[in-house]
Write a protein that holds these residues in place. Structure first.
Motif, mmCIF file in Angstrom:
data_model
loop_
_atom_site.group_PDB
_atom_site.id
_atom_site.type_symbol
_atom_site.label_atom_id
_atom_site.label_comp_id
_atom_site.label_asym_id
_atom_site.label_seq_id
_atom_site.Cartn_x
_atom_site.Cartn_y
_atom_site.Cartn_z
ATOM 1 N N PHE B 39 0.882 -1.337 -0.015
ATOM 2 C CA PHE B 39 -0.117 -0.043 0.034
ATOM 3 C C PHE B 39 0.965 1.313 -0.011
ATOM 4 O O PHE B 39 0.149 2.195 -0.291
ATOM 5 N N ALA B 40 2.303 1.103 0.405
ATOM 6 C CA ALA B 40 3.058 2.234 0.192
ATOM 7 C C ALA B 40 3.528 2.657 -1.070
ATOM 8 O O ALA B 40 4.463 3.445 -1.060
ATOM 9 N N HIS B 41 3.068 2.053 -2.132
ATOM 10 C CA HIS B 41 3.679 2.010 -3.463
ATOM 11 C C HIS B 41 3.718 3.504 -3.798
ATOM 12 O O HIS B 41 4.700 3.873 -4.468
ATOM 13 N N LEU B 106 1.320 5.697 5.603
ATOM 14 C CA LEU B 106 1.113 7.032 6.218
ATOM 15 C C LEU B 106 2.322 7.625 7.054
ATOM 16 O O LEU B 106 2.514 9.073 6.997
ATOM 17 N N LEU B 107 3.219 6.975 7.331
ATOM 18 C CA LEU B 107 4.592 7.340 8.110
ATOM 19 C C LEU B 107 5.263 8.174 6.809
ATOM 20 O O LEU B 107 5.807 9.220 7.389
ATOM 21 N N LEU B 111 6.577 12.106 7.225
ATOM 22 C CA LEU B 111 7.744 12.440 7.217
ATOM 23 C C LEU B 111 7.973 13.831 6.202
ATOM 24 O O LEU B 111 8.657 14.549 6.382
ATOM 25 N N ALA B 112 7.253 13.196 4.875
ATOM 26 C CA ALA B 112 7.691 14.288 3.726
ATOM 27 C C ALA B 112 6.709 15.700 4.268
ATOM 28 O O ALA B 112 7.446 16.574 3.965
ATOM 29 N N PRO B 217 3.450 16.196 -0.469
ATOM 30 C CA PRO B 217 3.597 14.963 0.424
ATOM 31 C C PRO B 217 2.202 13.899 0.130
ATOM 32 O O PRO B 217 2.372 12.845 0.531
ATOM 33 N N HIS B 218 1.085 14.531 -0.440
ATOM 34 C CA HIS B 218 0.158 13.500 -0.646
ATOM 35 C C HIS B 218 -0.089 13.259 -1.940
ATOM 36 O O HIS B 218 -1.081 12.559 -2.341
#
Lengths: 405, 293
Positions: B39-41, B106-107, B111-112, B217-218
Motif C-alpha cells: 500500500f506504500a507504493h 502514512l509514516l 515524514l515528507a 506529500p500527498h
C-alpha cells in the motif's frame, strides 16, 4: 500522589472561582477590560488556517493596546479569549456558548469556514452577543434577519458582479470579451461559484458558451483545455485549487491558447501558481484583499505584520480578521461600554474611513441593518512572476498589463 | 461534441494509460513474485518525484537525466524495505503485512510533510508547455516523454523476464515458491530483487511525473488507488494485464469525461473494477493464461 493532586486541584479550582471576581474588581477600578471571544480552528483540517487567523486577531489587539487602549472606556485594554473550535461545527457551537456564558465576553469573532461559522452565529444571536464574522462567505448568514451578526467578508454571490465589472473595464480598454467559458472544480466551493457566475454573466452581456467541470487532483487537463480552446471563448473563469490551476494553465499554454483568464479566491492567488512561470504570467485572480493594495491602512498593516511575524506576508483572510477585531473595539469605544447590546448598536452606526481598520479595499467599512459590510474584491494579475493588484483603479498598484507580454 | 475532442480524449487517455502502467507495473511485479500487497507504493512514487525535483532544483539536472540517479536510489530503498520490514512481515498472516505497508504509507506521508512542508513544488522548464501536434490533436511534451519512457521500460522488463535466467528465476518463484526452492533457487535473494526492481521502476516514473504535475506529500495517493484498480482489472501479478488494464482505465476515464461530467468520469475506473470482479474475477489477462482451476 493522589492527595497532592487533589489538593492542587482544589487550590486551582479555588483560584479559578475567586480570580475572575478579584480581576473584575481591579479592572473596574481602572476602567474595564474589553473581552473579545475568538473562535478559531487550531486543530483539525483547518489548523493551519486557524493559526494564521489568530495571528491577525492578536496583532490587532496588540496595536490597540499599545496605542493607549480604548479612550471611550478610560483606556481599557482589549483582551482576547481564544478558543479552539477543532474545525468542527458542533465544537464551534459549544465554544460560542461557553465564551458567552462562562467567559462573559462582550463580543465574538471568527470562525473561519461557513460550516463552523453558522452554528456560532445562531448561538450568539440567541444570546444577544455581537458576532463579527471574519471569512465565511455563504450568502444566507447576513440574509436571515439575525440581529447580532456582522460580517467583514464578501458575500459569495457578489464575486460574479465584481468579475463582470472588471471585464467591463477591460472591454473599455479595448479588449475583446464576448464569450465566456467556465472551468470549475466539481466540489462545493467550485459549484457554488459556478452557480453564481452562471446566473450573473449572461445578464451582463457575457454569454457562457462552454462549461467544463473537473475533478480536484486530475492528472491531465489536455482534453479540458482542448474543449475550452475549440469553444471560441475569449475569457475563462476558473475555480480551482492551486494544484489544478497549475496543471490547467500549463495545458492551455501547451495549446498556445491564452485568453483572459480569471482564477478565483485565495486558492488561486497562491505563490505556487505564480511560480509556474510562463503559463501563469499575465493571468488574473479575484480576491478579497492583497498585500500590495495602495491604501495607507493596508500598507501599515503589512508593515506591522512583518514586524510582528518576521518573514511573513499576510493573506486576504488575515486582513479581514484584523479589521473584524478592530471594528469590535472601535464600536465598544464609541459606545463607551462593554455591554453587548450597546456594542451592537454602536456597530450599526459605525463608519470607518481611515485608521488601521480601513485596510480592506472598500472605501468605507460599515454594517447595514443585516450586519453585512460593503466589502469588495480586488483583481490581481501575475506580472513577472508576482501577484500585483491591478483593479479597481483606486487601490491598484499598477494598471493591468497586456495579456501577451 | 466534435470529432476533434473525442480524438483528443482518446489520445490523452492512451497517454495517461501508459503513464499509469509505468506506475502500476512495479506493484504487480511485487505481488506476482512475493504475494505482498504494497500500500506504500504511491508514497515511493512521491519520494521519487521529490528526488526528481531536488535533482532539478539543486543540481540543475533535467528530469530525464535525473532518472539515472533516482532509479538506483529507489532500488536501494526497495531492497532496504524488503530487508527491514517485508522479510519479517512475510512470516505473519497477510492481514498483518497489509497493516505494515499501510502504516508505512502514512509514516512516509507525514515524514515528507515535516521535511518538505505541504506546499506544491514545481519543475519549470521550457519543455513544460511544449507540445507535439498530431493533426488536430496534441500531446503535451512532458506527458509524451513519460509515456515513451513507460513503453520502453515495459519492453525492457518484458525482455528481462522472458529471455534471461534472472527472469526465469522470477517466474519460477512466482509460479511455485516451494518448487523453485526445491530446484535450488535462493528465495530470499529473489524476493529482495523483486522488491528492488518493483520500487526501482518508480525511479523512472518519479522525475518524469514531477515535470508533468507538481510534487507534494500527498501526491502518491492520487495514483495508489488507480494502480490497484489497474492491477486487479489486468490480473494480479500479470505483466500484460497491467498494460491492458492501464490503457483501459486511462481511455475509459478520459472518454467518460467528454461524454458525461467529471464526477461521473472519476467513478468510471471503479465501475470497471466492479464489472471485472463480477464477470472475470481472475482479471482480464490472468497469470497462466486464464484457465480457471
Amino acid at each position: 500522589m493522589t492527595g497532592i493532586n487533589r489538593r492542587e486541584a482544589l487550590l486551582l479550582g479555588g483560584a479559578a472561582v475567586t480570580a475572575p471576581g478579584l480581576f473584575s474588581l481591579g479592572a473596574q477600578a481602572q476602567g474595564s477590560t474589553l473581552r473579545i471571544g475568538v473562535l478559531v480552528p487550531l486543530t483539525g483540517v483547518h489548523a493551519s488556517d486557524g493559526a494564521r487567523m489568530l495571528k491577525a486577531h492578536q496583532l490587532a489587539a496588540k496595536m490597540i493596546n499599545e496605542s493607549g487602549g480604548l479612550k471611550g472606556l478610560g483606556g481599557a485594554k482589549v483582551e482576547l479569549v481564544v478558543s479552539d473550535i477543532q474545525s468542527k461545527p458542533e465544537v464551534s457551537r459549544s465554544e460560542a456558548e461557553r465564551l458567552i456564558s462562562r467567559e462573559n465576553v462582550s463580543a465574538l469573532t471568527g470562525a473561519w469556514a461557513s460550516a463552523t461559522t453558522i452554528p456560532a452565529a445562531q448561538v450568539s444571536d440567541r444570546n444577544r452577543t455581537p458576532f463579527m464574522i471574519t471569512s465565511a462567505v455563504t450568502d444566507a448568514i447576513t440574509e436571515q434577519g439575525l440581529k447580532y451578526v456582522f460580517r467583514t467578508a464578501v458575500k459569495a454571490k457578489w464575486f460574479g458582479k465584481y468579475v463582470a465589472d472588471f471585464m467591463d473595464t477591460m472591454k473599455k480598454n479595448g479588449m475583446t470579451i464576448d464569450k465566456v467559458a467556465l472551468a470549475t472544480e466539481d466540489g462545493p466551493a467550485g459549484q457554488a461559484v459556478h452557480a453564481n457566475y452562471s446566473s450573473v454573466m449572461p445578464g451582463r452581456g457575457y454569454p457562457i458558451i462552454a462549461d467544463e467541470t473537473f475533478r480536484t487532483g486530475s492528472p491531465d487537463f489536455s482534453t479540458v483545455a482542448t474543449k475550452l480552446r475549440t469553444s471560441g471563448a475569449t475569457a475563462i473563469l476558473s475555480v480551482a485549487y492551486a494544484d489544478d490551476s497549475t496543471v490547467l494553465l500549463r495545458a492551455l499554454a501547451a495549446q498556445s491558447f491564452r485568453p483572459l483568464y480569471i482564477g478565483f479566491g485565495g486558492a488561486h492567488v497562491n505563490q505556487t501558481v505564480a511560480a509556474s512561470g510562463k503559463p501563469a504570467e499575465r493571468t488574473f485572480g479575484v480576491v478579497e484583499w492583497a498585500p500590495d493594495l495602495k491604501k495607507p491602512a493596508s500598507e501599515a498593516f503589512v508593515k506591522a505584520f512583518a514586524e510582528a511575524y518576521p518573514g511573513e506576508v499576510p493573506l486576504s483572510n488575515q486582513a479581514q480578521a484584523f479589521a473584524a477585531t478592530y471594528a469590535l473595539a472601535l464600536a465598544a469605544d464609541a459606545a463607551a461600554s462593554t455591554d453587548r447590546t450597546k456594542i451592537r448598536d454602536a456597530l450599526r452606526t459605525l463608519r470607518i474611513t481611515d485608521g488601521p481598520a480601513s485596510l480592506l479595499p472598500a472605501p468605507e467599512l460599515y454594517f447595514d441593518e443585516q450586519g453585512q459590510s460593503p466589502a469588495t474584491c480586488v483583481v490581481v494579475q501575475v506580472i513577472d512572476g508576482k501577484f500585483v493588484t491591478v483593479w479597481p483603479d483606486a487601490v491598484a498598484a499598477q494598471p493591468p498589463a497586456p495579456l501577451q507580454g | 461534441m466534435s470529432a476533434t475532442i473525442l480524438l483528443q480524449a482518446l489520445l490523452s487517455g492512451m497517454t495517461n494509460g501508459a503513464i499509469y502502467a509505468l506506475i502500476a507495473v512495479g506493484l504487480t511485479l511485487v505481488f506476482g513474485v512475493m504475494r505482498v500487497v504494497n500500500f506504500a507504493h504511491g508514497e515511493f512514487l512521491m519520494l521519487a518525484m521529490y528526488g526528481g525535483y531536488l535533482a532539478w532544483a539543486h543540481l540543475g539536472l533535467d528530469p530525464i537525466i535525473a532518472v539515472v540517479l533516482v532509479v538506483p536510489a529507489l532500488l536501494a530503498l526497495g531492497v532496504g524495505l524488503f530487508e527491514t520490514l517485508i522479510r519479517p512481515a512475510m512470516r505473519v498472516p497477510e492481514i498483518n503485512q497489509m497493516a505494515v505497508t499501510l502504516g508505512l504509507s502514512l509514516l512516509l506521508q507525514y515524514l515528507a510533510l515535516m521535511v518538505f512542508k505541504a506546499d506544491n513544488l514545481l519543475i519549470v522548464q521550457d519543455r513544460s508547455t511544449a507540445s507535439l501536434w498530431i493533426g488536430p490533436v496534441l500531446l503535451q511534451m512532458p506527458q509524451a516523454i513519460a509515456a515513451l519512457a513507460a513503453v520502453l521500460l515495459l519492453i525492457g522488463l518484458y525482455i528481462v523476464l522472458r529471455k534471461t535466467d534472472f527472469g526465469l528465476i522470477m517466474r519460477a518463484v512466482s509460479q511455485s515458491r516451494d518448487g523453485a526452492a526445491l530446484s535450488g533457487i535462493d528465495i530470499g535473494r529473489t524476493y529482495r530483487w523483486a522488491m528492488g526492481i518493483g520500487i526501482g521502476t518508480l525511479g523512472v516514473a518519479g522525475p518524469l511525473m514531477a515535470s508533468v504535475l507538481y510534487v507534494n506529500p500527498h501526491i502518491g495517493a492520487l495514483f495508489t488507488l488507480k494502480a490497484f484498480v489497474i492491477v486487479i482489472v489486468g490480473g494480479m501479478g500479470s505483466f500484460g494485464g497491467v498494460l491492458l488494464g492501464a490503457l483501459l482505465v486511462g481511455v475509459a476515464e478520459s472518454v467518460a469525461g467528454v461524454l458525461t461530467t467529471a464526477s461521473v468520469a472519476a467513478a468510471v475506473p471503479f465501475a470497471l473494477l466492479i464489472l471485472v470482479m463480477l464477470l472475470r474475477p481472475e482479471g482480464l489477462m490472468p497469470v497462466g493464461g486464464g484457465s480457471r482451476a
